[in-house]
Structures are given as C-alpha cells and as structure tokens.
Design an enzyme around this catalytic site. Structure first.
Site, PDB file in Angstrom:
ATOM      1  N   ASP A 272     -21.199   7.080  75.545  1.00 31.59           N
ATOM      2  CA  ASP A 272     -20.068   6.865  76.438  1.00 31.59           C
ATOM      3  C   ASP A 272     -20.066   5.375  76.815  1.00 31.59           C
ATOM      4  O   ASP A 272     -20.840   4.572  76.283  1.00 31.59           O
ATOM      5  CB  ASP A 272     -20.175   7.806  77.662  1.00 31.59           C
ATOM      6  CG  ASP A 272     -18.823   8.056  78.296  1.00 31.59           C
ATOM      7  OD1 ASP A 272     -18.642   9.097  78.944  1.00 31.59           O
ATOM      8  OD2 ASP A 272     -17.929   7.201  78.133  1.00 31.59           O
ATOM      9  N   GLU A 458     -11.895  10.698  86.136  1.00 31.61           N
ATOM     10  CA  GLU A 458     -13.329  10.433  86.282  1.00 31.61           C
ATOM     11  C   GLU A 458     -13.754  10.387  87.747  1.00 31.61           C
ATOM     12  O   GLU A 458     -13.265  11.185  88.551  1.00 31.61           O
ATOM     13  CB  GLU A 458     -13.687   9.159  85.514  1.00 31.61           C
ATOM     14  CG  GLU A 458     -13.332   9.283  84.016  1.00 31.61           C
ATOM     15  CD  GLU A 458     -13.946   8.198  83.166  1.00 31.61           C
ATOM     16  OE1 GLU A 458     -13.222   7.640  82.336  1.00 31.61           O
ATOM     17  OE2 GLU A 458     -15.142   7.921  83.317  1.00 31.61           O
TER      18      GLU A 458
HETATM   19  C1  GLC Z   1     -15.074   7.185  79.798  1.00 27.90           C
HETATM   20  C2  GLC Z   1     -15.265   8.694  79.742  1.00 27.90           C
HETATM   21  C3  GLC Z   1     -15.150   9.276  78.351  1.00 27.90           C
HETATM   22  C4  GLC Z   1     -14.169   8.451  77.531  1.00 27.90           C
HETATM   23  C5  GLC Z   1     -14.756   7.071  77.360  1.00 27.90           C
HETATM   24  C6  GLC Z   1     -13.806   6.132  76.615  1.00 27.90           C
HETATM   25  O1  GLC Z   1     -15.987   6.626  80.693  1.00 27.90           O
HETATM   26  O2  GLC Z   1     -16.433   9.227  80.337  1.00 27.90           O
HETATM   27  O3  GLC Z   1     -14.716  10.647  78.497  1.00 27.90           O
HETATM   28  O4  GLC Z   1     -13.977   9.066  76.250  1.00 27.90           O
HETATM   29  O5  GLC Z   1     -15.126   6.466  78.594  1.00 27.90           O
HETATM   30  O6  GLC Z   1     -12.676   5.877  77.396  1.00 27.90           O
END
Ligand code: GLC
Length: 581
Positions: A272, A458
């Site tokens: 991530d 988030e």
């Molecule tokens: C974010 C999320 C993830 C996402 C990634 C790219 O922090 O946790 O679900 O796919 O970053 O945006």
C-alpha cells in the site's frame, strides 16, 4: 492447490529466460510503482526501469479519455525503449466504476452490492468497470476490497461487501471474474485488499491493531482471499494494520508462508501507499512484498535500499527473482507484451446507457427497506410530494468517497442523476424541493427526506479517530428535517445515504418509512423506480444494524457472528412490498 491457477510451462520458461537477462537494477525497477506526475519525469521511467505507474489524487493525465490514453502511451514508449522493453502496467483505484474519471459509470459502493447480494450483477459491474478503466488507459484496478468490517466506526466499511464472510467470498469471486475475464487475460488485473485484518482493527481504527486470534483470522477473514485465489486473482494488496503486533507489510508468516506457500497464490503482492519507508524498508521485501508503491519521495530510498540489501546479502537474490517472476507473469498473462498500448475503440464505451442501466439495477437492488408503516410506500404518482435535504439533489453527496476525487465531491458531477431528478420523472404534480428543511410547504401528502453522511475515504471517515469528522448518529441539523415534518403530521419517507449502518433508532421511530440506500453512485434516479413500485425492494442488510451508541463500547460493533450485542435489525433483514406489516 488453488484449482484455477494453471501453470503454463511455455509461459514460465519465457519468464525465466527474461529474468536471466535482467540486471539487478532492472529487476528492482520492475518492483517499483510510481505516480505519473511528481514521483518521476517521463525519462526516469526509462532510466530507472520503472515497472508500474499509478494514478491517484493529483493532476489529471488529461482533459478527456483520449488525452489520458496518450499521456500513458508516452510513458509506455519510455518503458518499451529500455534494453529489454518490458511494458509498464498502469494501476488505479477504480473501486465502484472508474471513479477517478468524471463521466464514467459510477456503481453503488460495495456495501450496496453486498445488500443486493447478486453475484451476476457484481460480475457485470466489474466487467463494465474493467472496460471503462481500459478506456482511460489502465490495466490494473486496486479492487475489490474484501475486508470483513467489524466496527462501523471504521472509515472504510462501505468499500467492503459485508460483515458476513460467506457472502463476501461469494461476491469476491464474481468481482474477480468480472474484472479479469474468465481467469484472466481479457480484462484488467484485479486486487484483493487489504491483506489481512484491515476491517477488524480494535475500535475500527484505519491502520490500527487487529487482535483477533489466528483461528478467527483464518475462519472469518481469510476465505475471501481463498475465493479470490481460486478465481485467479492477479494481485493482493498488503494492509496498513498490524496483526500479532507485526505490521502486515512485514508479516512473513502470513504473506510468504500462508498466502504464497500454503495457498499457492502466484500473483503480485503489492504494497500500500509509501509502505517501504513506513513499515521497515527491506523487512517488507523479505516478508514477501513484490511491488512497492514507491511514492511521495520513497523511490530512491526504495531502489537504493533494496540494491544494497541484495549486495550485502540481507535480501536473498531469489526473493527479488520471485517478485519479478510474479510481476512478469501477470504482464504476460494479461497480454501487456502483445498489446502495451490502450485500445482507443473503448473510449466510446465510457458511461454509455447500457452501462448506466446496469448501475441503475444495482441501485435498485441495493436498497433495504427497514420500515413501511401503513404501506406509505410505494408512493402514488398522484401524491403531492415535497423532497427535503441537500443530499436529495447532489450526485456528489450520494456517491461517497473515491468519486471524482479521493475524498469524493460535494458537487454534482458529469452525467450523474440525483434522487430528486428520479422522483420528478414519476410524479404527476410539481414536486416541491425544500433543500434546507425549513420551508413551510402546504398541501403535501408525503415528505421524502434524504439524509446521511458527506463523502469520506480512509482514515478521514474513522469515527473517534484522529480526524473525528463523523459520528455514529445523524448530524443534529439533519435530525431536524425529520422532526419538523413529522410533528406537522406529514407522512415521512426517510432515505439514508451512508457508507455504513448508523444509530438511527429515534429517526426510524419518527418516520413512516425508512430506506437504507448506502452510496448509490451516479444513477440516483434508480431510487425512485423502487419508491414508486416499478420494482420491489430486494436488498437485505449486509451488516447488523446498531440500536444505540452503547453498541460500540467494546472493540467491535454489533456483528452477525457475535450475539453479545442485540442489534436493532440483524444481518439479512429487509422488507419488501409483500411483507404483511
Ligand atoms: C490507499 C489505500 C489503498 C489504495 C492505495 C492507492 O492508501 O489504502 O486502498 O489502493 O492507497 O491509492
């Protein structure tokens, strides 16, 4: 052994031949994923042997799909001009349609698809998302989120299907097959995320600590990943939370031994956001992470750190080869070597009526009827209706986070329809619109009052977390909408727009009918098709519904497999027009 993963000896040989030619820098480059704007210049795609480009919140690649495609094609040409010409793969958070592109078809978020519980519909929605993602230049989506949310305080409940493991596993299969095509190579790479325990942290804290026992993790959280692997999932994203006190990105036992070893997952484990510098640098590579979101200033730290790790022996070269093998395997499997450039003919498919019709079906089937006193619903075309609240006429507010922007939008967006627009199509009389809930409207039969949560994504949506912008109950000013109309003796139909069940016991008591509509997306007019009885309610609660804020005293909220808290409505509850009330 996962039954659908076919090992193709010729493909595997091709991969080995390519790996044998690669330098360490070229291998580490393949493991690098960067943003198309501020992480690198186009030339650095070539000089740093970059393997993947991601588009997230920030400058758009262009003003229309053709410009998005040509921007990505320029970057692809850089990659193809390297010594070995390994193509880039382009990733995007298309989590309910290609939601970063305004004008794309936007589906209900997964919580709504969980309420609909229709695998065929999930597969169709995923296939459409794949088409519209490819039309805008992408071949990899970071979806579906297969979390099992255990606490509605978590800001990402809506990204997942349900608190029920079996339902989540069933819809995960459909989502993977829809996105990728039958076992890969015709759609886009899908990503099961976030491995593992993202929705089960204590008190629903995003990126917090998951303290479930290993048995509970295996019984309740793992099955959706097993379902994804059996369906040929191309990638799995590691999670921000800790488990057993270990950051999941550095959890070798679960990533390498369980996922890659026991479950024979042969795809890409992708990190991530900015995980290299956040979760132990080379520890995450040794734990089994294959591709790293080396963004926000992490790229050189990552590339130099891994190079030094291999040279000093702290990272075995065969760990790097495993990562590159998995990346190349998916690039070959999904045809990137044969067709590295986007298909221009797909541009005309973005947001077409056929796609929107499927999204409208998903809106209809996602609606859950919790109350319908004296059959106030279905509404009559001859009814004199007032529609109340800002959420009734705002496609941004009805779509939630990950819509146009990372945190969503509070404005109407291109080609979407609102709840009010849908109602106007059915009524024979002029519909009054009381946006602020303060109008003294006379001579109305029923008030359709649309309330709920503004968009979030988030940790912004964590209740009680660092941001603390949201709450378990309805904001005061919205509670007044319902009280004002109820006390004037006007029949009320409340439509809740939310990313999760909320504590609405009082509002449900006050209203004559109550509908959980989740986050319907661009086709808001689909709601009226059920309110006026053109279609019946089909949705069932994908989560137990809380009775009071007291339900959240412990680590988790009311859950279908934990009977210690009596919910207001159980998982699976939902009325329809034939229920005898
Ligand atoms: C974010 C999320 C993830 C996402 C990634 C790219 O922090 O946790 O679900 O796919 O970053 O945006």
């Amino acid at each position: 052994m996962a039954k659908n993963i076919t090992t193709d000896p010729d493909l595997e040989q091709k991969i080995e031949n390519l790996i044998a030619q690669m330098t360490l820098e070229e291998k580490i480059g393949q493991m690098s994923q960067v943003r198309h704007f501020d992480d690198i210049s186009p030339e650095e795609i070539k000089t740093k042997f970059i393997g993947s480009v991601i588009h997230t919140q920030g400058p758009l690649p262009g003003n229309n799909a053709a410009e998005w495609q040509s921007k990505f094609s320029e970057l692809q040409k850089q990659a193809l001009s390297t010594r070995l010409g390994i193509p880039l793969i382009f990733g995007v958070d298309a989590v309910h349609g290609q939601n970063t592109y305004e004008g794309a078809t936007i589906f209900p978020h997964n919580i709504g698809l969980g309420a609909a519980a229709n695998p065929e519909l999930v597969e169709k929605a995923a296939a459409i998302t794949a088409i519209e993602s490819k039309a805008t230049g992408f071949n990899w989506v970071f979806s579906p989120c297969v979390a099992i949310p255990m606490n509605e305080k978590w800001g990402r409940v809506y990204e997942a299907f349900s608190e029920n493991t079996e339902l989540t596993a069933e819809l995960t299969k459909a989502s993977v097959i829809g996105h990728q095509g039958k076992f890969g190579n015709s759609g886009v790479l899908a990503t099961a995320k976030h491995f593992i325990g993202d929705g089960a942290t204590d008190f629903g804290v995003e990126g917090g600590s998951t303290t479930l026992s290993r048995e509970e993790v295996l019984e309740r959280l793992l099955p959706p990943y097993q379902a994804a692997i059996e369906s040929g999932i191309a990638s799995i994203m590691a999670s921000f939370n800790t488990l057993d006190g270990i950051p999941m990105h550095a959890h070798k036992a679960l990533i390498s031994d369980l996922l890659k070893g026991e479950l024979k997952f042969d795809g890409i484990v992708v990190s991530d956001w900015k995980a290299y510098s956040r979760f132990g640098q080379n520890d995450i590579i040794n734990a089994g992470i294959d591709m790293v979101m080396a963004v926000d200033g992490d790229l050189d730290l990552f590339q130099e750190g891994v190079r030094n790790g291999v040279l000093d022996g702290s990272i075995p070269e065969n760990r790097i080869n495993d990562a590159v093998r998995r990346i190349l395997r998916q690039k070959f499997r999904f045809g990137l070597f044969d067709h590295p450039f986007p298909d221009k003919t797909l541009i005309g498919k973005i947001g077409i009526p056929e796609h929107r019709a499927v999204a409208r079906q998903a809106v209809r089937e996602s609606l859950v009827l919790l109350k319908n006193e004296n059959h106030i619903l279905p509404l009559k075309r001859t009814s004199r209706i007032v529609v109340v609240g800002p959420m009734a006429d705002n496609s941004g507010l009805q779509s939630g986070g990950w819509t146009v922007n990372w945190q969503g939008t509070t404005e109407n967006y291109k080609d979407a329809t609102t709840i009010l627009e849908g109602i106007k199509k059915f009524t024979l009389h002029e519909v009054r619109y009381d946006r602020e809930g303060t109008a003294e409207v006379e001579n109305v039969d029923v008030a359709v009052i649309v309330v709920g949560e503004n968009p979030y994504a988030e940790f912004f949506g964590d209740i009680g977390g660092e941001m603390n912008l949201f709450q378990l109950t309805l904001p005061e000013e919205q509670q007044k909408f319902i009280t004002a109309y109820a006390k004037r003796g006007i029949k009320t139909v409340v439509i809740l727009i939310s990313g999760r069940p909320l504590v609405m016991t009082q509002q449900i008591e006050q209203s004559d009918a109550f509908v959980a509509a989740w986050l319907p997306g661009s086709e808001g007019d689909g709601i009226a098709e059920v309110l006026f009885g053109q279609f019946d309610f089909k949705g069932k609660l994908p989560h137990s519904w809380p009775k009071s804020v007291e339900d959240y005293k412990g680590k988790y909220g009311p859950n279908f497999w934990d009977n210690s808290i009596e919910p207001l409505y159980p998982f699976g509850f939902g009325l329809n027009y034939h229920n005898k009330l």
